[in-house]
Design a protein around this motif. Structure first.
Motif, PDB file in Angstrom:
ATOM      1  N   VAL A  20       0.829  -1.212   0.000  1.00 17.06           N
ATOM      2  CA  VAL A  20       0.000   0.000   0.000  1.00 17.06           C
ATOM      3  C   VAL A  20       0.867   1.267   0.000  1.00 17.06           C
ATOM      4  O   VAL A  20       0.693   2.141  -0.868  1.00 17.06           O
ATOM      5  N   PRO A  21       1.813   1.430   0.932  1.00 17.91           N
ATOM      6  CA  PRO A  21       2.666   2.623   0.867  1.00 17.91           C
ATOM      7  C   PRO A  21       3.497   2.696  -0.409  1.00 17.91           C
ATOM      8  O   PRO A  21       3.737   3.791  -0.936  1.00 17.91           O
ATOM      9  N   VAL A  22       3.923   1.536  -0.906  1.00 19.94           N
ATOM     10  CA  VAL A  22       4.743   1.528  -2.120  1.00 19.94           C
ATOM     11  C   VAL A  22       3.939   2.033  -3.314  1.00 19.94           C
ATOM     12  O   VAL A  22       4.392   2.911  -4.067  1.00 19.94           O
ATOM     13  N   LEU A  23       2.756   1.482  -3.507  1.00 22.48           N
ATOM     14  CA  LEU A  23       1.922   1.909  -4.636  1.00 22.48           C
ATOM     15  C   LEU A  23       1.533   3.372  -4.517  1.00 22.48           C
ATOM     16  O   LEU A  23       1.493   4.098  -5.521  1.00 22.48           O
ATOM     17  N   SER A  24       1.275   3.825  -3.297  1.00 21.20           N
ATOM     18  CA  SER A  24       0.944   5.239  -3.088  1.00 21.20           C
ATOM     19  C   SER A  24       2.139   6.122  -3.422  1.00 21.20           C
ATOM     20  O   SER A  24       1.983   7.203  -4.005  1.00 21.20           O
ATOM     21  N   SER A  25       3.339   5.668  -3.073  1.00 20.95           N
ATOM     22  CA  SER A  25       4.540   6.442  -3.391  1.00 20.95           C
ATOM     23  C   SER A  25       4.752   6.539  -4.892  1.00 20.95           C
ATOM     24  O   SER A  25       5.128   7.599  -5.416  1.00 20.95           O
ATOM     25  N   VAL A  26       4.525   5.432  -5.591  1.00 24.03           N
ATOM     26  CA  VAL A  26       4.664   5.443  -7.048  1.00 24.03           C
ATOM     27  C   VAL A  26       3.651   6.404  -7.669  1.00 24.03           C
ATOM     28  O   VAL A  26       3.989   7.222  -8.544  1.00 24.03           O
ATOM     29  N   ALA A  27       2.411   6.321  -7.209  1.00 26.86           N
ATOM     30  CA  ALA A  27       1.372   7.214  -7.731  1.00 26.86           C
ATOM     31  C   ALA A  27       1.694   8.669  -7.410  1.00 26.86           C
ATOM     32  O   ALA A  27       1.503   9.570  -8.248  1.00 26.86           O
ATOM     33  N   GLY A  28       2.206   8.913  -6.185  1.00 27.35           N
ATOM     34  CA  GLY A  28       2.544  10.278  -5.794  1.00 27.35           C
ATOM     35  C   GLY A  28       3.697  10.836  -6.603  1.00 27.35           C
ATOM     36  O   GLY A  28       3.653  11.996  -7.054  1.00 27.35           O
ATOM     37  N   ALA A  29       4.744  10.030  -6.789  1.00 27.00           N
ATOM     38  CA  ALA A  29       5.891  10.500  -7.571  1.00 27.00           C
ATOM     39  C   ALA A  29       5.491  10.769  -9.018  1.00 27.00           C
ATOM     40  O   ALA A  29       5.924  11.765  -9.628  1.00 27.00           O
ATOM     41  N   THR A  30       4.650   9.895  -9.577  1.00 26.59           N
ATOM     42  CA  THR A  30       4.186  10.101 -10.952  1.00 26.59           C
ATOM     43  C   THR A  30       3.389  11.394 -11.061  1.00 26.59           C
ATOM     44  O   THR A  30       3.593  12.201 -11.984  1.00 26.59           O
ATOM     45  N   THR A  31       2.472  11.599 -10.116  1.00 25.19           N
ATOM     46  CA  THR A  31       1.678  12.838 -10.102  1.00 25.19           C
ATOM     47  C   THR A  31       2.584  14.052  -9.955  1.00 25.19           C
ATOM     48  O   THR A  31       2.403  15.076 -10.637  1.00 25.19           O
ATOM     49  N   GLY A  32       3.564  13.948  -9.057  1.00 29.39           N
ATOM     50  CA  GLY A  32       4.468  15.067  -8.830  1.00 29.39           C
ATOM     51  C   GLY A  32       5.298  15.407 -10.050  1.00 29.39           C
ATOM     52  O   GLY A  32       5.473  16.586 -10.395  1.00 29.39           O
ATOM     53  N   LEU A  33       5.814  14.386 -10.733  1.00 27.54           N
ATOM     54  CA  LEU A  33       6.641  14.637 -11.909  1.00 27.54           C
ATOM     55  C   LEU A  33       5.818  15.256 -13.040  1.00 27.54           C
ATOM     56  O   LEU A  33       6.290  16.157 -13.744  1.00 27.54           O
ATOM     57  N   ILE A  34       4.587  14.771 -13.210  1.00 27.08           N
ATOM     58  CA  ILE A  34       3.711  15.373 -14.225  1.00 27.08           C
ATOM     59  C   ILE A  34       3.417  16.829 -13.871  1.00 27.08           C
ATOM     60  O   ILE A  34       3.441  17.722 -14.742  1.00 27.08           O
ATOM     61  N   SER A  35       3.164  17.077 -12.596  1.00 27.92           N
ATOM     62  CA  SER A  35       2.895  18.451 -12.150  1.00 27.92           C
ATOM     63  C   SER A  35       4.099  19.357 -12.362  1.00 27.92           C
ATOM     64  O   SER A  35       3.968  20.509 -12.783  1.00 27.92           O
ATOM     65  N   VAL A  36       5.286  18.820 -12.075  1.00 27.06           N
ATOM     66  CA  VAL A  36       6.507  19.609 -12.296  1.00 27.06           C
ATOM     67  C   VAL A  36       6.675  19.922 -13.776  1.00 27.06           C
ATOM     68  O   VAL A  36       7.033  21.057 -14.145  1.00 27.06           O
ATOM     69  N   ALA A  37       6.419  18.930 -14.624  1.00 26.27           N
ATOM     70  CA  ALA A  37       6.559  19.148 -16.064  1.00 26.27           C
ATOM     71  C   ALA A  37       5.631  20.250 -16.563  1.00 26.27           C
ATOM     72  O   ALA A  37       5.968  21.009 -17.485  1.00 26.27           O
ATOM     73  N   VAL A  38       4.459  20.378 -15.931  1.00 24.65           N
ATOM     74  CA  VAL A  38       3.493  21.402 -16.339  1.00 24.65           C
ATOM     75  C   VAL A  38       3.804  22.749 -15.703  1.00 24.65           C
ATOM     76  O   VAL A  38       3.757  23.802 -16.363  1.00 24.65           O
ATOM     77  N   LEU A  39       4.140  22.744 -14.407  1.00 21.57           N
ATOM     78  CA  LEU A  39       4.259  23.997 -13.652  1.00 21.57           C
ATOM     79  C   LEU A  39       5.648  24.630 -13.707  1.00 21.57           C
ATOM     80  O   LEU A  39       5.769  25.854 -13.690  1.00 21.57           O
ATOM     81  N   ALA A  40       6.697  23.806 -13.745  1.00 20.05           N
ATOM     82  CA  ALA A  40       8.054  24.349 -13.670  1.00 20.05           C
ATOM     83  C   ALA A  40       8.403  25.272 -14.838  1.00 20.05           C
ATOM     84  O   ALA A  40       9.033  26.316 -14.622  1.00 20.05           O
ATOM     85  N   PRO A  41       8.039  24.935 -16.087  1.00 21.50           N
ATOM     86  CA  PRO A  41       8.363  25.872 -17.179  1.00 21.50           C
ATOM     87  C   PRO A  41       7.700  27.232 -17.007  1.00 21.50           C
ATOM     88  O   PRO A  41       8.192  28.234 -17.528  1.00 21.50           O
ATOM     89  N   LEU A  42       6.587  27.277 -16.287  1.00 19.24           N
ATOM     90  CA  LEU A  42       5.864  28.534 -16.093  1.00 19.24           C
ATOM     91  C   LEU A  42       6.338  29.290 -14.856  1.00 19.24           C
ATOM     92  O   LEU A  42       6.419  30.531 -14.860  1.00 19.24           O
ATOM     93  N   PHE A  43       6.647  28.563 -13.785  1.00 20.05           N
ATOM     94  CA  PHE A  43       6.938  29.212 -12.504  1.00 20.05           C
ATOM     95  C   PHE A  43       8.322  28.894 -11.947  1.00 20.05           C
ATOM     96  O   PHE A  43       8.631  29.279 -10.824  1.00 20.05           O
ATOM     97  N   GLY A  44       9.155  28.177 -12.692  1.00 26.18           N
ATOM     98  CA  GLY A  44      10.506  27.902 -12.242  1.00 26.18           C
ATOM     99  C   GLY A  44      10.548  27.029 -10.998  1.00 26.18           C
ATOM    100  O   GLY A  44       9.807  26.054 -10.871  1.00 26.18           O
ATOM    101  N   ALA A  45      11.423  27.412 -10.054  1.00 27.04           N
ATOM    102  CA  ALA A  45      11.597  26.624  -8.835  1.00 27.04           C
ATOM    103  C   ALA A  45      10.319  26.565  -8.006  1.00 27.04           C
ATOM    104  O   ALA A  45      10.044  25.563  -7.339  1.00 27.04           O
TER     105      ALA A  45
END
Length: 487
Positions: A362-387
């Motif tokens: 359960v924690p492992v799958l949640s971590s994978v889902a969280g990291a995937t969500t985070g990386l997608i969010s970074v790909a969308v938000l970072a080019p617009l707002f940087g750090a």
């Protein structure tokens, strides 16, 4: 079985020792960061934190999984009374830990040399830091698994003093060996921990062959979960380097260092809870696991929220103290990292209750889902707002990583957490919104300090019912209907 009367006291003593040690560990990183940040320019400090992140990430690829396995399987076999199995598991994990430290250290040095165009001197520092940190990671967990909590605390305090002293020497000498003090502290800890356990290990019966498949599957799952959770936090520093200026990378690195003190209590709690819960699972004490998870989660929600409120509202001042006024503009990044950190620490007890038993996936799958969500969010938000966009991505990813184990443990163990969770999140979220308003009003230090004190008091007032419930639980007094645990 875990004695319901003595277990809380034992956990409190172990938790206090762990907390003292982790305070020393966290303060070492903060003081090391402050000294280096003030002795160098933001660009140099940004490179230092990136190299530390590379070493830390490398340690997550196997040593962190081995450490988790030591914390689970050694106490589990102790709970079953099988000392021969304890020795077999320990020997297997220790040998793998040593080999992985050497291999990963060489790999980290090669990657750092390629990505950052380092000279031989800096590459050697990265290799040494990675090897010693990997060994430290496994040795620390093994000390806990064998119940050597007090000795672990002494070693952590001693190695922290040595690391800080070495940092002072490096800065005063003006030599660029900024990673060497940390490597020295971790290396001495590993050697002293090995020396401490040598007698215990010599008395352990030999001949037991561990179930390598069971341990291997557990380690693999732990590595995936750790890389996606803790690795995501460390990786954000490297991601910031792709989308932000070198100065913003320094802001981000400073923020990651500064949020580390807020992991003191949950990490201390987790380091004690995990082997304790593993022993309870081994002894069949399911109710003991549930009780520990319930009280610990309520404590994390109610006790930490006012502290996070104060820190969020004082972000510019904290960064100024850390690295001078040059770092104050990084306040929005620090605030988002604080919000993400709060989400990350809430489910510590829930994660331990699941991982120490039959629900490690359960924690492992949640971590994978969280990291995937985070990386997608970074790909969308970072080019617009940087750090700042990277920090926002970390918050969104962490919400998924933390939410999964919390909700599953909530449902499986029939907890009454709705009210405490909603109150705590509303307190921290309100502080984040109010801090943004203060930025627009361009208030000064006196207003920020007053707002932080008032915000922390208001937060404590909102959570007063939850804090009173915790106090009654600690004293063994029955709660009255409609108290802090109600929705």
């Amino acid at each position: 079985m875990v004695d319901g009367k003595t277990a809380p006291a034992r956990l409190a003593r172990s938790g206090a020792a762990s907390l003292a040690a982790l305070v020393a560990l966290g303060l070492t990183r903060v003081i090391h960061g402050t000294l280096v940040a003030r002795a160098t320019d933001p660009e140099t400090y940004g490179l230092v934190v990136s190299l530390v992140a590379v070493s830390t990430l490398a340690s997550l690829l196997l040593p962190a999984g081995l450490a988790s396995a030591a914390s689970r399987f050694i106490p589990f076999q102790q709970g079953r009374g099988d000392q021969e199995a304890v020795g077999g598991v320990d020997r297997l994990l220790s040998r793998l830990g040593l080999v992985s430290a050497v291999v990963l250290g060489g790999g980290a040095g090669a990657i750092a040399a390629f990505v950052y165009d380092l000279g031989a001197r800096d590459v050697a520092q990265v290799v040494l830091l990675c090897v010693t940190f990997c060994a430290y990671t496994v040795q620390k967990a093994t000390l806990y698994a064998f119940g050597e909590v007090a000795h672990y605390a002494k070693l952590e305090l001693a190695s922290s003093v040595i690391a800080i002293g070495a940092t002072v020497v490096v800065v005063l000498a003006g030599v660029p060996f900024y990673l060497l003090p940390l490597a020295l502290g971790y290396g001495l800890f590993g050697l002293a921990g090995w020396w401490r356990l040598r007698k215990t290990r010599s008395q352990t019966p030999r001949g037991y062959v561990p179930d390598r498949r069971e341990i291997g599957v557990y380690v693999a799952l732990a590595v995936v979960g750790t890389v996606c959770a803790s690795g995501f936090l460390q990786g954000t520093q490297l991601l910031a380097g792709l989308f932000a200026s070198k100065t913003a990378v320094a802001y981000f690195g400073a923020s990651v260092v500064l949020v580390s003190p807020f992991y003191f209590l949950p990490r201390a709690l987790g380091m004690v809870l995990f082997p304790t819960m593993a022993r309870a699972h081994g002894a069949g004490d399911v109710e003991g696991v549930r009780r520990q998870a319930d009280v610990s989660t309520r404590a994390l929600l109610a006790v930490l929220a006012p502290l996070f409120v104060g820190a969020i509202l004082l972000a510019p001042e904290v960064l100024t103290i850390f690295g001078s006024g040059r770092y104050a503009d990084g306040a929005p990044i620090l605030r988002l990292m604080l919000a993400g950190t709060y989400l990350a620490v809430i489910p510590v007890a829930a994660v331990n209750s699941l991982s120490s038993g039959a629900h490690v996936r359960v924690p492992v799958l949640s971590s994978v889902a969280g990291a995937t969500t985070g990386l997608i969010s970074v790909a969308v938000l970072a080019p617009l707002f940087g750090a700042t966009g990277v920090a926002a991505g970390y918050v969104l990813g962490t919400a998924i990583t933390a939410g999964g184990p919390l909700i599953i443990a909530w449902r499986l163990q029939r907890m009454s957490w709705l009210g405490p969770v909603l109150r705590a999140l509303s307190v921290v979220g309100s502080a984040l919104a109010f801090a943004t308003l203060l930025d627009h009003l361009e208030t000064g230090v006196p207003v920020d300090v007053a707002a932080a004190l008032l915000g922390a008091l208001i937060g404590a007032s909102v959570l007063a019912g939850d804090l009173c419930t915790l106090w009654r639980d600690g004293r063994g007094t029955p709660a009255t209907p409609g108290s802090g645990d109600a929705a």
